[in-house]
Write a protein that holds these residues in place. Structure first.
Motif, mmCIF file in Angstrom:
data_model
loop_
_atom_site.group_PDB
_atom_site.id
_atom_site.type_symbol
_atom_site.label_atom_id
_atom_site.label_comp_id
_atom_site.label_asym_id
_atom_site.label_seq_id
_atom_site.Cartn_x
_atom_site.Cartn_y
_atom_site.Cartn_z
ATOM 1 N N GLN A 222 9.971 14.708 -1.324
ATOM 2 C CA GLN A 222 8.529 14.490 -1.466
ATOM 3 C C GLN A 222 8.214 14.357 -2.959
ATOM 4 O O GLN A 222 8.522 15.243 -3.749
ATOM 5 N N MET A 223 7.620 13.216 -3.335
ATOM 6 C CA MET A 223 7.292 12.964 -4.745
ATOM 7 C C MET A 223 5.789 12.841 -4.910
ATOM 8 O O MET A 223 5.081 12.391 -3.999
ATOM 9 N N GLN A 224 5.340 13.238 -6.088
ATOM 10 C CA GLN A 224 3.908 13.135 -6.411
ATOM 11 C C GLN A 224 3.736 12.259 -7.630
ATOM 12 O O GLN A 224 4.431 12.432 -8.640
ATOM 13 N N ASP A 225 2.832 11.309 -7.534
ATOM 14 C CA ASP A 225 2.496 10.468 -8.689
ATOM 15 C C ASP A 225 1.694 11.329 -9.660
ATOM 16 O O ASP A 225 0.602 11.814 -9.322
ATOM 17 N N GLY A 229 -1.882 11.630 -8.368
ATOM 18 C CA GLY A 229 -1.822 12.816 -7.524
ATOM 19 C C GLY A 229 -1.351 12.525 -6.107
ATOM 20 O O GLY A 229 -1.207 13.446 -5.292
ATOM 21 N N ALA A 230 -1.090 11.246 -5.791
ATOM 22 C CA ALA A 230 -0.680 10.857 -4.434
ATOM 23 C C ALA A 230 0.717 11.394 -4.103
ATOM 24 O O ALA A 230 1.631 11.324 -4.929
ATOM 25 N N LEU A 231 0.862 11.945 -2.883
ATOM 26 C CA LEU A 231 2.154 12.459 -2.407
ATOM 27 C C LEU A 231 2.808 11.421 -1.505
ATOM 28 O O LEU A 231 2.132 10.744 -0.725
ATOM 29 N N GLN A 232 4.125 11.318 -1.623
ATOM 30 C CA GLN A 232 4.840 10.350 -0.801
ATOM 31 C C GLN A 232 6.244 10.858 -0.502
ATOM 32 O O GLN A 232 6.917 11.400 -1.389
ATOM 33 N N LEU A 233 6.679 10.671 0.733
ATOM 34 C CA LEU A 233 8.035 11.044 1.120
ATOM 35 C C LEU A 233 8.948 9.868 0.798
ATOM 36 O O LEU A 233 8.725 8.753 1.275
#
Length: 288
Positions: A222-225, A229-233
């Motif tokens: 799981q990464m966050q920009d 602030g957007a989270l993405q798998l």
């Protein structure tokens, strides 16, 4: 951060970076960045070896012996530090965040300017100008700049380099030495930079982490920009994903290098786990 802890951190950075600027960068900085020109200082009697073109004929006629005009370098310069305080500066996978390296480099440059009796100013920017400290001389002023670099909390986490450069144009009417410190994960600033590069002596210092260039194969993450602030798998097992990630950063780096070199500006690339001392010294020596 309470006042006592902040002062302790300021002192720690002062001791480290002032020693560097005094013993390593003082002379290099002076020889790299020349003054605005030569200004008249005095007249004195001609000495063997003096350039005959500098003879002051009016004074020579008055005293019936040769006198020459003495000129000295008009040394006083202004350094502007432009520092990116967007969210991506808080990234780091080694023992230091990019923000920490940026703060140390900024402090070293500020103390080098202080040693040469030059003014130093600061612009902290995200996608807007967050803070502007007008150029001044003196140690207390440099320490204030370091305090702001350590404790300032930006309103925005995004980046707009062109906006910061436009602000510089408005506040700096005379030629200045400009160091812009950022990871340069941004677009659309080359036209503005070209205008700035014609007026000021600009150097872009790109501070980056090796993990920004490539991600390892470590499965689903799981990464966050940091800026949105957007989270993405993210599936790092996918070669396509890893290649796309690497290509994105490669394009940003190429844009940075192309924009700065074509605008006649200097570039320094510094990874957080590399010696910024060696990078700065090498840059000064090449330019000196």
């Amino acid at each position: 951060m309470d006042t006592k802890e902040l002062l302790k951190k300021v002192r720690k950075i002062e001791i480290k970076t002032r020693r560097l600027s005094d013993h390593i960068f003082g002379g290099e900085y002076h020889s790299t960045f020349k003054g605005r020109g030569m200004t008249f200082s005095e007249v004195r009697q001609y000495q063997f070896g003096d350039d005959v073109r500098s003879i002051d004929w009016n004074v020579t006629a008055r005293y019936n012996e040769p006198y020459v005009k003495v000129f000295e370098e008009e040394r006083e310069l202004t350094m502007m530090l432009m520092v990116d305080v967007s969210g991506s500066e808080l990234f780091g996978t080694t023992n230091q965040f990019k923000k920490g390296v940026v703060t140390e480099i900024s402090a070293t440059l500020a103390f080098s300017a202080l040693q040469n009796n030059d003014k130093v100013g600061l612009i902290l920017f995200s996608d807007e100008v967050e803070l502007y400290i007008p150029p001044k001389k003196g140690k207390s002023h440099v320490l204030r700049i370091i305090r702001e670099l350590l404790e300032f909390t930006p309103k925005s986490s995004q980046t707009n380099i062109a906006q910061a450069l436009k602000f510089l144009t408005n506040v700096m009417k005379k030629k200045a030495i400009v160091f812009m410190l950022s990871d340069f994960i941004a677009d659309d600033y080359n036209n503005t930079l070209r205008i700035i590069g014609n007026k000021h002596d600009v150097t872009g210092i790109r501070v980056f982490d090796e993990r920004e260039e490539a991600i390892p194969n470590i499965g689903m993450v799981q990464m966050q920009d940091a800026e949105t602030g957007a989270l993405q798998l993210v599936n790092t097992r996918s070669k396509k994903v890893r290649n796309a990630y690497g290509q994105f950063h490669k394009e940003k780096v190429e844009y940075f290098l192309d924009s700065f070199t074509k605008s006649g500006c200097g570039v320094i690339n510094c990874r957080v786990d590399e010696s910024y001392v060696r990078k700065l010294l090498g840059y000064f020596k090449r330019r000196g």
